[in-house]
Design a protein around this motif. Structure first.
Motif, PDB file in Angstrom:
ATOM      1  N   PRO A 228       0.840  -1.202   0.000  1.00 52.74           N
ATOM      2  CA  PRO A 228       0.000   0.000   0.000  1.00 52.74           C
ATOM      3  C   PRO A 228       0.879   1.258   0.000  1.00 52.74           C
ATOM      4  N   TYR A 229       0.269   2.417  -0.107  1.00 52.69           N
ATOM      5  CA  TYR A 229       1.045   3.655  -0.151  1.00 52.69           C
ATOM      6  C   TYR A 229       1.788   3.932   1.152  1.00 52.69           C
ATOM      7  N   ASP A 230       1.212   3.552   2.270  1.00 52.83           N
ATOM      8  CA  ASP A 230       1.841   3.875   3.554  1.00 52.83           C
ATOM      9  C   ASP A 230       2.627   2.701   4.139  1.00 52.83           C
ATOM     10  N   TYR A 231       3.101   1.792   3.276  1.00 52.82           N
ATOM     11  CA  TYR A 231       3.937   0.685   3.740  1.00 52.82           C
ATOM     12  C   TYR A 231       5.263   1.258   4.254  1.00 52.82           C
ATOM     13  N   PRO A 232       5.877   0.801   5.337  1.00 50.65           N
ATOM     14  CA  PRO A 232       5.466  -0.372   6.143  1.00 50.65           C
ATOM     15  C   PRO A 232       4.583  -0.040   7.342  1.00 50.65           C
ATOM     16  N   ARG A 233       4.140   1.232   7.468  1.00 49.45           N
ATOM     17  CA  ARG A 233       3.248   1.521   8.595  1.00 49.45           C
ATOM     18  C   ARG A 233       2.009   0.639   8.536  1.00 49.45           C
ATOM     19  N   GLU A 234       1.490   0.457   7.341  1.00 49.03           N
ATOM     20  CA  GLU A 234       0.415  -0.508   7.132  1.00 49.03           C
ATOM     21  C   GLU A 234       1.021  -1.692   6.393  1.00 49.03           C
ATOM     22  N   ASN A 235       1.208  -2.782   7.112  1.00 46.38           N
ATOM     23  CA  ASN A 235       1.901  -3.948   6.555  1.00 46.38           C
ATOM     24  C   ASN A 235       0.911  -5.095   6.352  1.00 46.38           C
ATOM     25  N   PRO A 236       0.654  -5.486   5.113  1.00 51.54           N
ATOM     26  CA  PRO A 236      -0.327  -6.557   4.863  1.00 51.54           C
ATOM     27  C   PRO A 236       0.076  -7.917   5.402  1.00 51.54           C
ATOM     28  N   GLY A 237       1.387  -8.163   5.598  1.00 54.41           N
ATOM     29  CA  GLY A 237       1.797  -9.451   6.120  1.00 54.41           C
ATOM     30  C   GLY A 237       3.058  -9.965   5.455  1.00 54.41           C
ATOM     31  N   PRO A 238       3.523 -11.144   5.884  1.00 51.81           N
ATOM     32  CA  PRO A 238       4.746 -11.726   5.306  1.00 51.81           C
ATOM     33  C   PRO A 238       4.603 -11.957   3.800  1.00 51.81           C
ATOM     34  N   HIS A 239       5.716 -11.782   3.094  1.00 52.31           N
ATOM     35  CA  HIS A 239       5.790 -12.018   1.648  1.00 52.31           C
ATOM     36  C   HIS A 239       4.872 -11.082   0.846  1.00 52.31           C
ATOM     37  N   GLY A 270      -2.490  -2.824  -1.805  1.00 52.81           N
ATOM     38  CA  GLY A 270      -1.711  -2.784  -3.042  1.00 52.81           C
ATOM     39  C   GLY A 270      -1.870  -1.549  -3.899  1.00 52.81           C
ATOM     40  N   ALA A 271      -2.342  -0.436  -3.332  1.00 49.02           N
ATOM     41  CA  ALA A 271      -2.493   0.774  -4.141  1.00 49.02           C
ATOM     42  C   ALA A 271      -1.169   1.208  -4.755  1.00 49.02           C
ATOM     43  N   GLN A 272      -0.079   1.085  -4.011  1.00 49.44           N
ATOM     44  CA  GLN A 272       1.251   1.445  -4.528  1.00 49.44           C
ATOM     45  C   GLN A 272       1.727   0.423  -5.555  1.00 49.44           C
ATOM     46  N   PHE A 273       1.543  -0.839  -5.267  1.00 51.75           N
ATOM     47  CA  PHE A 273       2.063  -1.890  -6.141  1.00 51.75           C
ATOM     48  C   PHE A 273       1.325  -1.924  -7.477  1.00 51.75           C
ATOM     49  N   THR A 274       0.007  -1.823  -7.462  1.00 52.50           N
ATOM     50  CA  THR A 274      -0.756  -1.909  -8.716  1.00 52.50           C
ATOM     51  C   THR A 274      -0.610  -0.662  -9.571  1.00 52.50           C
ATOM     52  N   ALA A 275      -0.046   0.400  -9.026  1.00 52.25           N
ATOM     53  CA  ALA A 275       0.204   1.617  -9.801  1.00 52.25           C
ATOM     54  C   ALA A 275       1.617   1.671 -10.361  1.00 52.25           C
ATOM     55  N   ASP A 276       2.439   0.677 -10.039  1.00 46.31           N
ATOM     56  CA  ASP A 276       3.837   0.641 -10.488  1.00 46.31           C
ATOM     57  C   ASP A 276       3.966  -0.382 -11.612  1.00 46.31           C
ATOM     58  N   GLU A 277       4.114   0.101 -12.843  1.00 45.55           N
ATOM     59  CA  GLU A 277       4.152  -0.802 -13.991  1.00 45.55           C
ATOM     60  C   GLU A 277       5.352  -1.737 -13.959  1.00 45.55           C
ATOM     61  N   THR A 278       6.475  -1.267 -13.476  1.00 43.16           N
ATOM     62  CA  THR A 278       7.685  -2.092 -13.442  1.00 43.16           C
ATOM     63  C   THR A 278       7.512  -3.303 -12.544  1.00 43.16           C
ATOM     64  N   ALA A 279       6.883  -3.129 -11.403  1.00 45.11           N
ATOM     65  CA  ALA A 279       6.677  -4.233 -10.471  1.00 45.11           C
ATOM     66  C   ALA A 279       5.463  -5.079 -10.849  1.00 45.11           C
ATOM     67  N   LEU A 280       4.421  -4.420 -11.369  1.00 46.96           N
ATOM     68  CA  LEU A 280       3.170  -5.127 -11.645  1.00 46.96           C
ATOM     69  C   LEU A 280       3.254  -6.026 -12.874  1.00 46.96           C
ATOM     70  N   THR A 281       3.967  -5.578 -13.907  1.00 50.79           N
ATOM     71  CA  THR A 281       3.989  -6.315 -15.168  1.00 50.79           C
ATOM     72  C   THR A 281       4.478  -7.754 -15.025  1.00 50.79           C
ATOM     73  N   PRO A 282       5.651  -8.011 -14.411  1.00 53.86           N
ATOM     74  CA  PRO A 282       6.088  -9.415 -14.278  1.00 53.86           C
ATOM     75  C   PRO A 282       5.155 -10.262 -13.401  1.00 53.86           C
ATOM     76  N   THR A 283       4.520  -9.617 -12.437  1.00 54.79           N
ATOM     77  CA  THR A 283       3.572 -10.348 -11.582  1.00 54.79           C
ATOM     78  C   THR A 283       2.361 -10.805 -12.388  1.00 54.79           C
TER      79      THR A 283
END
Length: 398
Positions: A228-239, A270-283
């Motif tokens: 998310p945008y405020d990671y690691p203050r808001e941490n979804p969990g391991p991995h 995942g607001a941060q992750f799904t907005a990042d094309e470099t990280a999202l594309t291989p996933t």
């Protein structure tokens, strides 16, 4: 001359008591006393016994309170058992099938018969055709004959014959399943089988939870934690999938190996992750290449999933409405009304919600009421956009 010889006999004698008679009187009194004492001694026990030695029967006398007057019957309050019995009666009425109980007994309170689920069987999981060995455990894959997990593990979209052709369709996805035992059981047992469940990758035995969900007819998704945008203050969990790890897929494959039988992946945060094309594309490429679909939960307006999916040959969908975890009862009702309106206007709609105590009962009722409103409840796989075969053949994922 008066002397003892000439005096009248006894006239001048002294008036003294005679000794002989006096001794006999004392003897008599003494004898009477002795006799009286002996009698007292002989009858002393009987004098202490008020029954004087007569045969006696002893009985215990107990005081018994009279029964309390019967109170007037209390007003009947409908119980959960009554509601379940009413539900069974409603099923009998709508389906034309009579449920006969042995001995004419009433239905047990815990018994709910769902006729729409009796003929819905999901394929066994794991299916070796669509499974391969990975570093962390089994991983899904496209089979040698083109078999895809999203097709093999999907629930068939059976539309009731009571609905008109072309009836609007709604898919309900409930996430967070597997974290809380009570809520997990409620989601699996109380929601209709056509509801798709998203399982968290954590918990003591996610494979068992997945198996139980599928046994009840639910198709399932893997809920993948993303940055998310405020990671690691808001941490979804391991991995959690992070943008800082670039194209690394080790965390994704750890998540994928937690259980089997899922048709695809849905993001958690995942607001941060799904907005990042470099990280999202291989996933997304890896997900597509394994024959899985992807559901965007619709919470981030900056998500790039919809724009990337076509060129990655990814079967994808985006939720139209998401019920927030902290939503009030009023907000939940507004969301459900909105999803009905969208389904009627567009022909289909997807709603995402969490397995929370405040919303679970309402979601179950909403799902069961859709048919009466002329709307079909379908699994997510029935609404995910399919890519053309030529696009799938052109997709590269390794």
């Amino acid at each position: 001359m008066t002397d003892e010889l000439n005096a009248p006999l006894g006239l001048n004698a002294p008036l003294e008591p005679r000794p002989a008679p006096r001794r006999r009187g004392r003897a008599v009194v003494f004898a009477a006393a002795l006799l009286g004492g002996a009698c007292l001694a002989a009858f002393a026990p009987t004098m202490r016994d008020p029954q004087a030695g007569r045969p006696v029967a002893v009985a215990r006398i107990e005081t018994v309170e009279p029964p309390a007057p019967a109170s007037p019957p209390a007003e009947h309050v409908a119980t959960e058992s009554d509601k379940r019995a009413d539900e069974i009666a409603d099923i009998e009425k709508r389906s034309g099938v009579k449920i006969t109980r042995i001995g004419g007994a009433e239905a047990p309170g815990a018994l709910v018969i769902r006729l729409d689920e009796q003929h819905t069987a999901l394929a066994p999981a794991p299916d070796k055709r669509v499974m391969e060995k990975g570093r962390h455990g089994p991983l899904p894959k496209i089979g040698a004959g083109g078999e895809k997990p999203m097709e093999i593990y999907a629930r068939p979209a059976a539309i009731s014959a009571r609905l008109p052709a072309g009836a609007p369709r709604v898919a309900l996805v409930v996430g967070g399943v597997g974290l809380n035992a009570q809520l997990t059981a409620s989601a699996i047992d109380e929601l209709p089988g056509a509801v798709t469940l998203a399982l968290a990758p954590y918990g003591a035995d996610p494979e068992s939870v997945a198996a139980k969900a599928r046994d009840r007819g639910h198709e399932i998704l893997l809920q993948a934690p993303m940055e998310p945008y405020d990671y690691p203050r808001e941490n979804p969990g391991p991995h959690t999938l992070l943008t800082t790890r670039g194209a690394g897929l080790d965390d994704l494959r750890w998540l994928m190996s937690r259980f089997s039988g899922y048709i695809g992946v849905v993001n958690y945060l995942g607001a941060q992750f799904t907005a990042d094309e470099t990280a999202l594309t291989p996933t997304l490429t890896d997900i597509a290449g394994r024959g899985l679909l992807f559901l965007d939960d619709g919470t981030s307006p900056r998500s790039l999933v919809a724009s990337l999916a076509p060129r990655l040959a990814l079967t994808a969908a985006r939720a139209d409405v998401a019920i927030d975890a902290g939503a009030s009862g009023e907000a939940v009702e507004k969301a459900l009304t909105q999803i009905e309106a969208l389904a009627r206007r567009n022909g289909q709609a997807i709603i995402v919600a969490g397995a929370l105590p405040r919303t679970m009962a309402r979601l179950a009722r909403f799902a069961r009421e859709l048919e009466r409103k002329g709307i079909a409840l379908v699994p997510l796989s029935a609404l995910a956009s399919r890519v053309e075969d030529k696009e799938a053949r052109a997709g590269k994922w390794k």
